[in-house]
Every structure is written in C-alpha cells, then in structure tokens.
Design an enzyme around this catalytic site. Structure first.
Site, PDB file in Angstrom:
ATOM      1  N   ARG A 478       0.815  -1.212   0.000  1.00 19.33           N
ATOM      2  CA  ARG A 478       0.000   0.000   0.000  1.00 19.33           C
ATOM      3  C   ARG A 478       0.849   1.263   0.000  1.00 19.33           C
ATOM      4  O   ARG A 478       0.344   2.361  -0.259  1.00 19.33           O
ATOM      5  CB  ARG A 478      -0.914   0.003   1.222  1.00 19.33           C
ATOM      6  CG  ARG A 478      -0.183   0.051   2.544  1.00 19.33           C
ATOM      7  CD  ARG A 478      -1.110  -0.187   3.713  1.00 19.33           C
ATOM      8  NE  ARG A 478      -2.258   0.721   3.682  1.00 19.33           N
ATOM      9  CZ  ARG A 478      -3.333   0.583   4.460  1.00 19.33           C
ATOM     10  NH1 ARG A 478      -3.399  -0.433   5.303  1.00 19.33           N
ATOM     11  NH2 ARG A 478      -4.303   1.448   4.397  1.00 19.33           N
ATOM     12  N   ASP A 494      -8.405   1.741   4.382  1.00 14.63           N
ATOM     13  CA  ASP A 494      -8.658   0.303   4.382  1.00 14.63           C
ATOM     14  C   ASP A 494     -10.066   0.059   3.880  1.00 14.63           C
ATOM     15  O   ASP A 494     -10.932   0.933   3.963  1.00 14.63           O
ATOM     16  CB  ASP A 494      -8.510  -0.266   5.794  1.00 14.63           C
ATOM     17  CG  ASP A 494      -7.051  -0.540   6.132  1.00 14.63           C
ATOM     18  OD1 ASP A 494      -6.195  -0.344   5.247  1.00 14.63           O
ATOM     19  OD2 ASP A 494      -6.771  -0.934   7.278  1.00 14.63           O
ATOM     20  N   ASP A 583       1.593   0.500  10.267  1.00 12.00           N
ATOM     21  CA  ASP A 583       1.223   1.836  10.729  1.00 12.00           C
ATOM     22  C   ASP A 583       2.354   2.465  11.526  1.00 12.00           C
ATOM     23  O   ASP A 583       2.655   3.658  11.378  1.00 12.00           O
ATOM     24  CB  ASP A 583      -0.036   1.772  11.595  1.00 12.00           C
ATOM     25  CG  ASP A 583      -1.276   1.419  10.796  1.00 12.00           C
ATOM     26  OD1 ASP A 583      -1.739   2.275  10.036  1.00 12.00           O
ATOM     27  OD2 ASP A 583      -1.765   0.288  10.924  1.00 12.00           O
TER      28      ASP A 583
END
Length: 675
Positions: A478, A494, A583
């Site tokens: 991503r 998401d 993250d």
C-alpha cells in the site's frame, strides 16, 4: 640676427620634442605591456596574496615561474573529468562495491561496512558497481593492505577513512578519490576529494544523539564564549570579557573549566576553535551543542564543504585580530545568532549525528557529481530535512517535495487520490467508494486488490476515474510509489474504513496547510514501559497521541518513495510479517523526516474502529507479559532507526463552530456532528 634667433628657437623646439618622444615611448611600453611571446615566462611580482591572485586568473595566464601551491603527496593533478569514468555508472543511481576486509576487523570499520551494506547504494557485483570503495586500514604504517586486483590505477575508486590513517601517507593512490577526516587545505583536491568530519571513536552507528540546543536566545548568566583546549575540554568566558580569551596574555578569569572530552558539551553562545587539525573534533562538539563555531584561521577543509554552506552555521575569523573578533561577536544581532544556532542543529541531525549519515552523505555527494542533471540544488542540502531525505530519483523540482512550499510561496494542488487497500479476506468497499467520490477534491480512486478472491467484474459508477491495481499480497504494497497516482496528496484507506464526505473534505483542507505531515482520524500513542524496559504503544483514547492510523489518513505521495527506496529492507519485511507494524513504520518514517507529530481531525463516534488495538488490554499503567516479536515491533523499529523518532502531541484541529450551540445552517461541515 633675427634669422639666427629663429634658427635657435627651432633647434630648441626640435630638441625638446625629441626628449619628449624618447621619454614617452618607454613609459607607454611600461603602461601597455606587449603580448607575451609563446613559451616565454612572464615576470609577475611575488604578491603576498599569491593564492588569491591565482584563483582570479585564467589557467593560461599563470606564469611558469609564479608561486605554485604545495602539491598534495597523493598527486594533486587529478580532477573529476580526468580521473573518474562516469560511463560505468548506469541505471540512474550510484552502485557501490566494498572490498572485503581480510582478517580481524575493528569496530570502526565494522560500522562503516554495516552502513554501506544496508544502504540503497550497495551492490555485490564489481561489474555492476560504479564506485569501488576501499576502507583505509587502521593498522600501523608498513602493514597496509595491498592494492586490490581491480585497482586500475585507482580510477573510480574511493579510499575512505573516518579517522586519520597512516596508510594514506604511504599508499600510492593514483587516480583514486580520498574521503579523509579533516584533510589539510594544501592536500585537499576540491571537487574530487571529500572532506569528512573528525568523528570520535564511540560515534553511534545509526540515529545518534539529538542536538542539545533547548533555548535559541542567550539566557542571563550563560557564557558568551567557550574556548577549545588541546586536552579536549573547554574554557568558558563571560559576556563582559574585555580581552581575547584565546590569547595567552589575557589577564582575566577564564570561567569554569570543562576538561573531560565529550562528557560535557560547551554551554556557550560561541565556541572558539583554533585552526589546528586536531581541533577539528571540537567542531563537531560545538555543532551538537548548538554553540556557533568560530574557526580561527582553520588549516583544515571543513566537512562536506562542497555542498554545505557553512556561512549559515559557522564563522571564520582571523586569529591575528582577537579584539576585533570579540567585539563583532558581542555586537552580533540576536536574529543572526538565532539563525546560526538553528542551522547548527539542522546540520548536526541531517549529516553528522551518526556514522551512517556521514557515509551516506559522502556517497550522495559523489552521486550528485555523476548525475549532474539530477543533482541536489543548494537549497536541498542546506534546508530541512536535507539532501539525504530528498531523493533525486523522485524529482529534481523543489515544488514536488512537501517540505519547500513555504520557501517558494506555493501550495499543493487542490486534488487528492484515494488509495483503498483491500486485504484478505476482503469485500469491495462500495459505500466507502461512494463517500470518497463525493468529495469535491477527489481526483481519482485507486483500489489496491490484495485479496485472494478475484475482484468484482463491475464497480459502482463514480464521477471520478476508478483504477484497480493488482497487489502482491503484502501489507507494505500500500506504500509503493505507483505511477498511476497523479496527485501530491494521498488518502490512504482500508476497505473496512468508514468516513463521510464532510470528514474527507475537512481533513484534506487541513492537510493542504501542513503538506509535510500526516493528517488522520484514529490515533495511537507510544510510551516508555519501565517494567519491561522498552517502548510500548496503546490504542486507548486519550488527549495525547503520537501516531495516526494509515487506514484513514492523508499524507504526501513522496513518502511512498521514501518508504520503498530509503527504508532498510529488514524493517519493511517486519511490517509485512506483522500487519499492525505497518502503521508504526510509516509514522516512524514521517516523524523522522519532519521532526513533527501528526495532526488529528475529528471523526464520528458511530464509525467502526479501523482495526483492532495493537496491544489491547495493555496500557501505560498495566503490566503484561512480553509480546511476541511481531507484536513488539515498536522496539525493533526504534533499534532500526537508532532512536525513537515519534513526537507526542495533544493538538486536534476542528472546523469553525464545531459543536458550538448555534444553528446547523451556519456550519460548513454539518455531518461531522451527526448523532
């Protein structure tokens, strides 16, 4: 009688004319020198500033008998065009091969090898390499390693030494470049060699200690001057000093004495550093302390002087004019002092705080020489975050980076791209697509399909283009710099995220004012766990936070390039093995670059949480058994960065009249307060 007088007058006039002509022509020959004959040396006076004279003259104008600068023992005739073959450098990036080290290896050389092998420059093939790097051994002279088989007279070689090495004085370097610690000005070849800082033996490999400057303006009672001593300590002098503190004849109290080298950094506004080469170590200490270096006729080349504008961070003074220098320092405006001290902190953190940064800066300078069209301009080298974090493979235009809009008086484009990641198992995020497509700022929607199930044949009709990208089943996909992304701003989502159009619009407006930072909705916070002796992080809702979840966050597309091409492969692999780590890693990256925390914006309490809490029942006040390595990624990433880059914040930006008791019709983002 009159005729005789007439003849005498004419004879006198003729004689005077002859005298004038005989006197003028030699003067003309002195005033307008004849063009020098080929091969004949022209006599020049022995000027006291002969070196300055040569720098302002053309090479063909210099006489053969003019004073020549002392030649370097390593052969000063080499320059970039004559001794480096750029045709070996292909692919748009510098590839470096490091010769293996035989026998036992010192800690210093191990750190250098680790820095290069973990970088994007390293290659294991000599055929692919553009630069061949040879570490100068730290053995006594006479025990130097032999030249490698691919030496080729030193062409395309770099001999590197972070500490003064005896082998550099006996080694036949030929056409090799030298990256040496604090080289003297008479042996340094500008534009060919690279001047390194003189590092202490215990300099950290990665990360490094931050700058020590806590207050930019001088406080009452803080010493104005600190003088570097030969033993490694510092002498300080107060602001009322009336004579030069580096003059041995001064009859004044030199103030408190700091004699342990490195134990206590100087606590003063200006640091006076003598010009001897051994004093170069004090130069680095002054930078870290935020003490403005005042170099007294330095006889060594300043580190990375090819790209760093040292006039913005240091002062070069004449040691023969002590009283004038002292008066100038006392009268310097506070705005100038502030600017110099801020620049010392930036340069320390960007290029000098670790061995890794010193090595990468050296290689980046050489890469700039090779790929001149894509070289970093001076602003990138001398403005935060620095050239190491402004990759020329991304762009050579300042406006494409998120850090320089303020200097240029520009703003990012008024559009964003939504990148929706669909993992396994995943369903098409139809409602999310409709909400995002309804934003007036949305330019395109990209769906990164990383689920094992095939994507649907039909997608909802939207007013903006919708592109489906086939992922590689990795969470880090991503953050790949996809060529399909054509806007500066990215809204990372998401598939199970839930946002309204008003929330998207307001968050994007906030991001436009802070394009270098992350703007998000859901937050985490990190903390130091005394019981475990390590870092932890929690998803508990609190006023303080240090991370925003990338399941719903805005950031600049440049961070995809940094994530893919700048981060070590080991950290990206760790993020793929533990999905919650991705993250943390992205927040580490942005915080390390900007030195700023993310920005939080409001979101509706009716939304479903983006993902489960990472360490859910644990918090700062609760004890728990150590988590597996996949769950404890924050400590592994802190070790990979060499420090903890996250910055805590309590700032949340809300719209005007948010939750104020006024009519809803007066509010621009009405749905943000939906019950």
């Amino acid at each position: 009688m009159q005729s005789w007088r007439r003849k005498s007058l004419w004879l006198a006039l003729l004689a005077s004319w002859l005298l004038i002509l005989l006197g003028v022509f030699p003067l003309l020959r002195l005033a307008v020198p004849a063009r020098p004959r080929a091969g004949a040396p022209q006599g020049w006076p022995s000027w006291l500033d002969a070196e300055l004279l040569q720098s302002f003259s053309q090479p063909e104008e210099l006489p053969e008998d003019s004073p020549q600068p002392p030649q370097a023992p390593r052969g000063g005739s080499c320059n970039w065009g004559a001794c480096f073959d750029t045709s070996k450098c292909r692919g748009g990036t510098l590839k470096v091969f490091v010769y293996p080290v035989a026998g036992p290896i010192s800690e210093t050389r191990r750190r250098i090898l680790a820095s290069i092998e973990g970088s994007r420059y390293h290659t294991l093939s000599t055929a692919e390499a553009c630069l061949l790097l040879l570490l100068s051994p730290d053995t006594p002279a006479g025990k130097c390693d032999p030249v490698p088989p691919q030496w080729d007279g030193g062409r395309n070689h770099l001999v590197l030494s972070l500490h003064p090495a005896p082998c550099l004085r006996t080694f036949q370097l030929g056409k090799a470049m030298v990256a040496d610690a604090s080289p003297t000005v008479d042996t340094f070849r500008p534009g060919f060699d690279v001047a390194l800082p003189l590092l202490p033996e215990a300099h950290p490999l990665q990360g490094g200690a931050p700058g020590r400057l806590r207050q930019h303006s001088p406080r009452p009672g803080v010493a104005l001057l600190a003088l570097a001593e030969e033993r490694g300590g510092w002498h300080t002098a107060g602001t009322n000093s009336s004579a030069c503190p580096w003059d041995g004849r001064c009859e004044q109290d030199h103030g408190p004495k700091q004699t342990h080298p490195g134990a206590t950094l100087p606590n003063a506004t200006f640091c006076l550093i003598p010009g001897r080469s051994p004093d170069a170590l004090h130069f680095l200490q002054a930078l870290q302390a935020g003490c403005i270096p005042v170099l007294l006729s330095p006889r060594w080349e300043l580190p990375f002087s090819e790209v760093i504008d040292w006039t913005k961070a240091a002062i070069v003074a004449d040691e023969r004019l002590p009283l004038q220098v002292l008066a100038a320092l006392q009268e310097m405006p506070l705005t100038r002092v502030l600017a110099l001290r801020q620049q010392t902190q930036f340069l320390w953190d960007a290029y000098f705080s670790s061995v890794e940064k010193v090595i990468l800066t050296t290689l980046e300078i050489i890469q700039d020489r090779i790929f001149g069209a894509s070289a970093h301009p001076s602003l990138l080298w001398n403005s935060p975050p620095g050239a190491l974090l402004a990759l020329p493979t991304f762009s050579t235009s300042l406006s494409d980076f998120p850090f320089y809009h303020l200097q240029q008086g520009s703003r990012p484009l008024d559009r964003f791209s939504a990148l929706i990641w669909v993992g396994a198992p995943g369903q098409p995020p139809l409602k999310l697509i409709q909400a995002v497509a309804g934003s007036q700022h949305c330019a395109q929607i990209l769906v990164l399909w990383s689920s094992e199930k095939p994507p649907p044949a039909r997608w909802p009709e939207t007013a903006v283009p919708l592109i489906v990208i086939d992922g590689r089943r990795k969470v880090s996909d991503r953050f790949f710099p996809y060529s399909a992304i054509n806007t500066d701003a990215i809204l990372s989502l998401d598939a199970h995220s839930s946002l309204s159009t008003s929330e998207v619009d307001f968050a994007f407006v906030v991001w436009q004012h802070f394009p270098e930072r992350m703007v998000g909705f859901l937050t985490w916070s990190h903390f130091w766990d005394e019981a475990r002796g390590g870092w932890g992080y929690t998803a508990e809702r609190a006023n303080e936070f240090s991370m925003v979840l990338t399941s719903a966050a805005f950031y600049h597309r440049y961070y995809h390039t940094l994530f893919t091409h700048s981060l070590p492969k080991a950290l990206r692999t760790l993020a793929d093995e533990a999905p919650t780590c991705v993250d943390v890693l992205m927040n580490f990256l942005v915080a390390s670059v900007t030195k700023w925390p993310p920005i939080k914006v409001p979101y509706g309490t009716w939304h479903q949480e983006a993902r489960p809490p990472p360490l859910a029942p644990r918090g700062p006040g609760l004890r728990q058994e150590p988590q597996p390595a996949a769950q404890d990624c924050i400590n592994q990433m802190a070790a990979g960065f060499g420090r903890m880059p996250l910055v805590s914040s309590r700032l949340r930006l809300d719209p005007v009249l948010f939750k104020d008791p006024v009519s809803v019709l007066r509010k621009k983002y009405r749905s943000l307060e939906k019950p």
